[in-house]
Write a protein that holds these residues in place. Structure first.
Motif, PDB file in Angstrom:
ATOM      1  N   LEU A 188       0.893  -1.228   0.045  1.00  0.00           N
ATOM      2  CA  LEU A 188       0.017  -0.168   0.152  1.00  0.00           C
ATOM      3  C   LEU A 188       1.069   1.164  -0.072  1.00  0.00           C
ATOM      4  CD1 LEU A 188      -2.844  -0.813   2.291  1.00  0.00           C
ATOM      5  CD2 LEU A 188      -3.035  -0.773   0.055  1.00  0.00           C
ATOM      6  N   THR A 189       2.132   1.020   0.466  1.00  0.00           N
ATOM      7  CA  THR A 189       2.942   2.423   0.581  1.00  0.00           C
ATOM      8  C   THR A 189       3.582   2.598  -0.680  1.00  0.00           C
ATOM      9  OG1 THR A 189       4.996   1.124   1.106  1.00  0.00           O
ATOM     10  CG2 THR A 189       3.709   1.753   2.955  1.00  0.00           C
ATOM     11  N   ILE A 190       3.423   1.596  -1.810  1.00  0.00           N
ATOM     12  CA  ILE A 190       3.891   2.026  -3.228  1.00  0.00           C
ATOM     13  C   ILE A 190       2.930   2.793  -3.750  1.00  0.00           C
ATOM     14  CG2 ILE A 190       4.570   0.878  -5.361  1.00  0.00           C
ATOM     15  CD1 ILE A 190       5.756  -1.419  -3.697  1.00  0.00           C
ATOM     16  N   PRO A 191       3.344   3.991  -4.529  1.00  0.00           N
ATOM     17  CA  PRO A 191       2.461   4.851  -5.162  1.00  0.00           C
ATOM     18  C   PRO A 191       1.862   4.177  -6.344  1.00  0.00           C
ATOM     19  CG  PRO A 191       4.592   6.028  -4.336  1.00  0.00           C
ATOM     20  CD  PRO A 191       4.841   4.509  -4.407  1.00  0.00           C
ATOM     21  N   ASN A 192       0.666   4.289  -6.753  1.00  0.00           N
ATOM     22  CA  ASN A 192      -0.136   3.763  -7.777  1.00  0.00           C
ATOM     23  C   ASN A 192       0.326   4.258  -9.311  1.00  0.00           C
ATOM     24  OD1 ASN A 192      -1.641   2.124  -6.171  1.00  0.00           O
ATOM     25  ND2 ASN A 192      -3.224   3.565  -5.997  1.00  0.00           N
ATOM     26  N   GLU A 193       1.083   5.456  -9.097  1.00  0.00           N
ATOM     27  CA  GLU A 193       1.641   6.151 -10.173  1.00  0.00           C
ATOM     28  C   GLU A 193       2.685   5.252 -10.967  1.00  0.00           C
ATOM     29  OE1 GLU A 193       0.764   7.458  -7.540  1.00  0.00           O
ATOM     30  OE2 GLU A 193      -0.610   9.395  -7.923  1.00  0.00           O
ATOM     31  N   TYR A 194       3.269   4.637 -10.124  1.00  0.00           N
ATOM     32  CA  TYR A 194       4.399   3.872 -10.709  1.00  0.00           C
ATOM     33  C   TYR A 194       3.844   2.625 -11.528  1.00  0.00           C
ATOM     34  CZ  TYR A 194       7.954   5.994  -7.934  1.00  0.00           C
ATOM     35  OH  TYR A 194       8.675   6.887  -7.349  1.00  0.00           O
ATOM     36  N   LEU A 195       2.821   2.129 -10.956  1.00  0.00           N
ATOM     37  CA  LEU A 195       2.086   1.244 -11.676  1.00  0.00           C
ATOM     38  C   LEU A 195       1.249   1.529 -12.905  1.00  0.00           C
ATOM     39  CD1 LEU A 195       2.361   0.144  -8.791  1.00  0.00           C
ATOM     40  CD2 LEU A 195       0.458  -1.226  -8.797  1.00  0.00           C
ATOM     41  N   ASP A 196       0.733   2.733 -12.722  1.00  0.00           N
ATOM     42  CA  ASP A 196      -0.011   3.523 -14.043  1.00  0.00           C
ATOM     43  C   ASP A 196       0.908   3.678 -15.185  1.00  0.00           C
ATOM     44  OD1 ASP A 196      -2.234   3.242 -12.422  1.00  0.00           O
ATOM     45  OD2 ASP A 196      -2.336   5.126 -11.792  1.00  0.00           O
ATOM     46  N   ALA A 197       2.291   4.062 -14.883  1.00  0.00           N
ATOM     47  CA  ALA A 197       3.041   4.322 -15.596  1.00  0.00           C
ATOM     48  C   ALA A 197       3.733   3.144 -16.370  1.00  0.00           C
ATOM     49  CB  ALA A 197       4.508   5.068 -15.326  1.00  0.00           C
ATOM     50  N   ALA A 198       3.719   1.964 -15.813  1.00  0.00           N
ATOM     51  CA  ALA A 198       4.295   0.777 -16.328  1.00  0.00           C
ATOM     52  C   ALA A 198       3.169   0.318 -17.367  1.00  0.00           C
ATOM     53  CB  ALA A 198       4.331  -0.338 -15.209  1.00  0.00           C
ATOM     54  N   LYS A 199       1.754   0.442 -16.861  1.00  0.00           N
ATOM     55  CA  LYS A 199       0.618  -0.040 -17.863  1.00  0.00           C
ATOM     56  C   LYS A 199       0.638   0.868 -19.055  1.00  0.00           C
ATOM     57  CE  LYS A 199      -1.830  -1.808 -13.805  1.00  0.00           C
ATOM     58  NZ  LYS A 199      -3.053  -1.758 -13.174  1.00  0.00           N
ATOM     59  N   VAL A 200       1.005   2.101 -18.961  1.00  0.00           N
ATOM     60  CA  VAL A 200       0.930   3.072 -20.073  1.00  0.00           C
ATOM     61  C   VAL A 200       1.880   2.624 -21.104  1.00  0.00           C
ATOM     62  CG1 VAL A 200       1.499   5.321 -20.994  1.00  0.00           C
ATOM     63  CG2 VAL A 200       0.094   4.860 -18.899  1.00  0.00           C
ATOM     64  N   ASP A 201       3.070   2.019 -20.649  1.00  0.00           N
ATOM     65  CA  ASP A 201       4.125   1.755 -21.635  1.00  0.00           C
ATOM     66  C   ASP A 201       3.917   0.242 -22.020  1.00  0.00           C
ATOM     67  OD1 ASP A 201       5.603   3.980 -20.954  1.00  0.00           O
ATOM     68  OD2 ASP A 201       6.708   3.052 -19.265  1.00  0.00           O
ATOM     69  N   GLY A 202       2.902  -0.353 -21.686  1.00  0.00           N
ATOM     70  CA  GLY A 202       2.328  -1.603 -22.319  1.00  0.00           C
ATOM     71  C   GLY A 202       2.424  -2.755 -21.413  1.00  0.00           C
ATOM     72  N   CYS A 203       2.767  -2.817 -20.175  1.00  0.00           N
ATOM     73  CA  CYS A 203       3.070  -3.912 -19.100  1.00  0.00           C
ATOM     74  C   CYS A 203       1.719  -4.498 -18.837  1.00  0.00           C
ATOM     75  CB  CYS A 203       3.820  -3.532 -18.149  1.00  0.00           C
ATOM     76  SG  CYS A 203       5.388  -2.917 -18.565  1.00  0.00           S
ATOM     77  N   GLY A 204       1.415  -5.655 -18.770  1.00  0.00           N
ATOM     78  CA  GLY A 204       0.357  -6.243 -18.271  1.00  0.00           C
ATOM     79  C   GLY A 204       0.402  -6.203 -16.782  1.00  0.00           C
ATOM     80  N   GLU A 205      -0.577  -7.071 -15.985  1.00  0.00           N
ATOM     81  CA  GLU A 205      -0.585  -7.184 -14.454  1.00  0.00           C
ATOM     82  C   GLU A 205       0.696  -7.877 -13.987  1.00  0.00           C
ATOM     83  OE1 GLU A 205      -1.987  -5.185 -12.464  1.00  0.00           O
ATOM     84  OE2 GLU A 205      -3.876  -4.528 -13.643  1.00  0.00           O
ATOM     85  N   PHE A 206       1.026  -8.966 -14.619  1.00  0.00           N
ATOM     86  CA  PHE A 206       2.098  -9.941 -14.407  1.00  0.00           C
ATOM     87  C   PHE A 206       3.382  -9.123 -14.647  1.00  0.00           C
ATOM     88  CE2 PHE A 206       5.386 -13.129 -15.254  1.00  0.00           C
ATOM     89  CZ  PHE A 206       5.276 -13.880 -13.958  1.00  0.00           C
TER      90      PHE A 206
END
Length: 303
Positions: A188-206
């Protein structure tokens, strides 16, 4: 004598940064000194409270059988061969191998299975998410003794795995409630912005989990790994239930009790065996304490 002290007095008067020796200043310095002594005295006393029992065990393990548990605090003769005698005890190396298998494989299975669940509870939004979290917390509060009878009947009667450690290792492949909850709080302490940026670059959930989340969650993963390793290494209840009938499946924690029974008067050998059981855990914590403390202290409090 007065003439000899004049240069010192003049230098003190000429130095404007030199603190004035007023009664208030002396009182403040005295209070600061007493505070330092009080704080460090409590720290030293607390350290001795935890260290002295270990020192007693080590010193007793190096005594002769006649001197052990006497009023002597240090060995008259240093009996280093006590450790060799312990290693030569039948079954001791087997207990070591079983404990390493139980603690090592169990820790790997727990970490691998807990990470996806904790990630889903921390970052996914789905129906029943709060209910799932409440079930995890409920499992944390459920004592293992409550379910031991049905679990034993399942593993012993249905699966025919009594007399081995597999009834303790296999369930770890399905996650651990405490590990899931602790890691979820850390994620929960990891900002969601990092995950959103990875998904924008084409990364899936895994791929997001493997490339972004896991590198940032290393302290939390190290914490749950150490917790699980220590719990499995020190586990006595589980091996007693499932492996007591087969000495070839005993672990160090359970074998140490039988070792004590076999050498009920040889307290020096019993203490030597105790040192050998404690040494790996102490070494692991010593080298991994930074990651362990960081993983625990950085655990978030978000709901």
């Amino acid at each position: 004598m007065t003439n000899l002290l004049d240069p010192v007095r003049k230098a003190a008067a000429a130095d404007p940064e030199r603190p004035a020796r007023t009664p208030a200043a002396r009182t403040a310095r005295r209070k600061a000194l007493l505070h330092w002594i009080a704080v460090h005295s409590l720290g030293v006393a607390a350290a001795l409270f935890f260290v002295l029992p270990f020192v007693f065990v080590v010193l007793t393990s190096l005594m002769s059988d006649q001197q052990a548990l006497t009023r002597d605090l240090t060995p008259n003769t240093w009996e280093w061969d006590n450790y060799e005698r312990v290693f030569n005890t039948p079954g001791f190396l087997t207990w070591w191998r079983n404990t390493l298998l139980y603690a090592g494989l169990g820790t790997v299975l727990t970490v691998v299975s807990s990470i996806p669940v904790a990630y889903a509870l921390a970052k996914f939004r789905f129906r029943g998410r709060k209910l799932s979290l409440m079930l995890v917390i409920s499992m944390m509060m459920l004592p293992p003794q409550v379910v031991i009878i049905p679990m034993y009947l399942f593993w012993a009667k249905q699966m025919d795995l009594s007399g081995s450690l597999w009834p303790l290792i296999i369930p770890m492949a399905f996650g651990d409630a405490f590990s899931i909850f602790l890691l979820r709080q850390f994620l929960l302490t990891i900002p969601n912005e990092y995950l959103d940026a990875a998904k924008v670059d084409g990364c899936g959930e895994f791929r997001t989990l493997m490339k972004v989340v896991l590198p940032m969650a290393k302290p939390g993963i190290a914490a749950i790994a150490l917790f699980q390793f220590f719990a499995a290494w020190n586990d006595y209840f589980g091996p007693q239930i499932y492996a007591s009938e087969n000495p070839a499946a005993w672990t160090l924690s359970y074998g140490l009790e039988s070792f004590k029974g076999a050498h009920h008067t040889d307290w020096n050998l019993t203490m030597a065996a105790t040192v050998l059981v404690m040494a790996p855990v102490i070494a692991v914590f010593f080298f991994a304490q930074k990651a362990f403390v960081e993983g625990v202290t950085l655990t978030g409090v978000k709901g």
